[in-house]
Every structure is written in structure tokens, then in C-alpha cells.
Design an enzyme around this catalytic site. Sequence first.
Site, PDB file in Angstrom:
ATOM      1  CG  HIS A 161      50.034  14.104  55.029  1.00 43.03           C
ATOM      2  ND1 HIS A 161      48.923  13.298  55.200  1.00 43.03           N
ATOM      3  CD2 HIS A 161      51.062  13.270  54.713  1.00 43.03           C
ATOM      4  CE1 HIS A 161      49.250  12.036  54.983  1.00 43.03           C
ATOM      5  NE2 HIS A 161      50.548  11.988  54.688  1.00 43.03           N
ATOM      6  CB  CYS A 162      53.399  14.263  59.855  1.00 45.15           C
ATOM      7  SG  CYS A 162      55.036  13.791  60.481  1.00 45.15           S
TER       8      CYS A 162
END
Length: 376
Positions: A161-162
Amino acid sequence: MYINETFASSSRLRLQWSYMKHCWHSLTFNAHMNSGYATDVCMTPIFWIVDNYTYCLGPFFVVGVAILTTAIVSIAYWIGFPFWWAKSQAVTIFLLIFGNWLLLNIIFHYVMAVITPAGHPPEGVSQVEAVSMCAKCISPKPPRTHHCSVCNRCILKMDHHCPWLNNCVGHANHRYFFLYMVYTTLGCLFLIIAGLEIGHKYLWLDHSENWTELEPLEGHPVKFNLSGHIIAVTHPNEYDDVLLPPAVHNLPIPVEDPETSSPIRRRALWFMAITNLAVVFALGSLCSWHAKLITRGETSVEAHINEAETKRLLQQQRIYINPYNFGTKKNWKLFLGLVRGRSFWRTVLLPSWHKPEGNGLSFHTVHDAPFEDEWP
């Protein structure tokens, strides 16, 4: 006496540390839990804060990236364009074409990475491809699917998850994310190389020429006599002959350009230099890491899983083989979508909306891959 007291103190500290370790082991090493489970329980509040605040702060990260990119491009046009145009118009045209090509790819791949969902398993549909059940979603998980605690759902071929995208990186947008990193790193390197001469002129030379003495010099003028001794000059005339009038020099007085000597310009250049160097170092390292993963045919999550499996099987004197590693060339072709007649220049060097190969629910492995001439 002093040595005995020091020895007694160190013995008490060792005894207390041993007592604390035994307490910890007695609480964790039993039939109901272990140290890893206890650590997870203690870290649960921290995980909750990270998961919830990462999701809330995601939009601010996206706006921050947009503002930072706009500021860097604006400074490049404000300072770099006039400098190179006065120096060489042909070089300026080349820099404009090359720089805007990089900028186009940066904007396109970032926007697509943000707005493209990574992909998730369909709900209410029986999945023959499922290999396990998600303990949090209570639903079947296809191969290479993992649960994202920030998005609170399972993600197909999840990488991570960025927060800078406010999105998960997975099956559908992994290529956009990677190419954004590549083009951003290249863009910052391009600005650093094109700005070396500008930084040398405005940050080094102009600063040296505008240097002023903080304390006034004390003393009086001197000269050498015929014997080579230094004597003080006591009369105002420049020459020894008093009949000659004082020398008058009509020398041109340099005029400072208010734009080149502006402190705002220097601060903008320092800001641009520090930002570009930081991005090249941080994003370049991350880009190299992901390139290594792509070469091995795995994601960030799978890298840890494969490493653990390799160690486990090594203890059994067995060799672990990544089922999704088809070799360097084929791994890159599959990742970039260089299949079905797509060319490198049209697919990678120019913006492309093509989707990844497959639906993300099932994947070929080294055991059931089609023949070389059929796939990819």
C-alpha cells in the site's frame, strides 16, 4: 572497595535482566501462545494507528506530490529556460522536447497509478482458483492475493500500500507505479545534469563576487622603495612626484542584475537541488529494489514469503523454486505487457493504457506455462 561495589552492581543488573527474561518466557512460551503472538498483540494499537491514519492522510500525500512537482517544473522554466535560451537555442529546444517527454510520462503514470484500482476478488462468485481463505474478509483468496489492512480488503497480486498514491499497488496498477518511479528518477537526474552550470553560476560565482568584508580593514597604504623596503605612503597623491595630480581612473562600474543576485532565486535553486538529490537517492533505491523483484518474478510481499520458504526447505535439504519465475526476459515482458505484438517504444517509452496480462485471479506457473511460441 570500589571494585567490589561495581561488581555487585553489575551482578544485580544481570540478575534483574535474567528475571525479566524468565517472566517474559513464562508468559509466552506455553501451549496457548508464543513470543510472536504476544508481540503482535502488543503492536496492535500501533498497527491500528498506522492503518487508519495512513488512509486519512493519503489525499494530503497526493496533493503534496502534485504541489512539489509543480514547484520543480515552475523553477525549471523560470530559471533554466532563460539561461539555456541565451546560451544556445538549439540546445534549449532539445532540452524542452526531452524534458517535456519525461514530464508527460511522469504525470500520466502517476495519475493512472492513483486512479486505477489495484483489483480485488469478485464478491458472491464461486472461485475455483482460490487457494486459501482470508481470515479478515472471510472470503476465498486467489493465488498471489493478500489482504491490505489500510484498504480493508483483499488485493489481487498485492505488492504494497503506497501512501503517496493513496492506493494499493497490485495487479492492475503495478506497471504504472513502477514506470512512474523510473521516469521521476530520470527526470530528476535530467534536471540535475542540466542545472549543474546554472548552479555553478548563480550559487557559486555570484555568491563569491558579492562577498563583502564583515569587518573593516585597518592600516594605511604602503609601497616599495628603491632598496626593496616597504615604507608607508603619507601623501594623498598616487605618485612620488608632487607636481603630478592624483590619478583619475574612469573604470566601468559593474551593475548587478537584480534577478541573478536575488536571494529568492538562490533559495529556489537550493530547494530544487536538495529536492532532486533526495528524490534520486530515495526513489532510485526503491526503483532498483522493485526492478530486482520484477526480474525474479515476485512482489514485495512474495519476496518475504519466498525467503522464508527458501530457509525452511533448506533446513530439509530441499530447494525452493518460485513458481512464477519464468526467467529475466519473460518476467519483464509479462510485467510491461510486451505481449500480443506490443512494441517497447509504444508501450514503455510512450504513455499506454493497456491492461496487464490475465485477470489477476489465476496465473501461469513454471509447471503449466504454454510453449514459448504461444506465450507470451
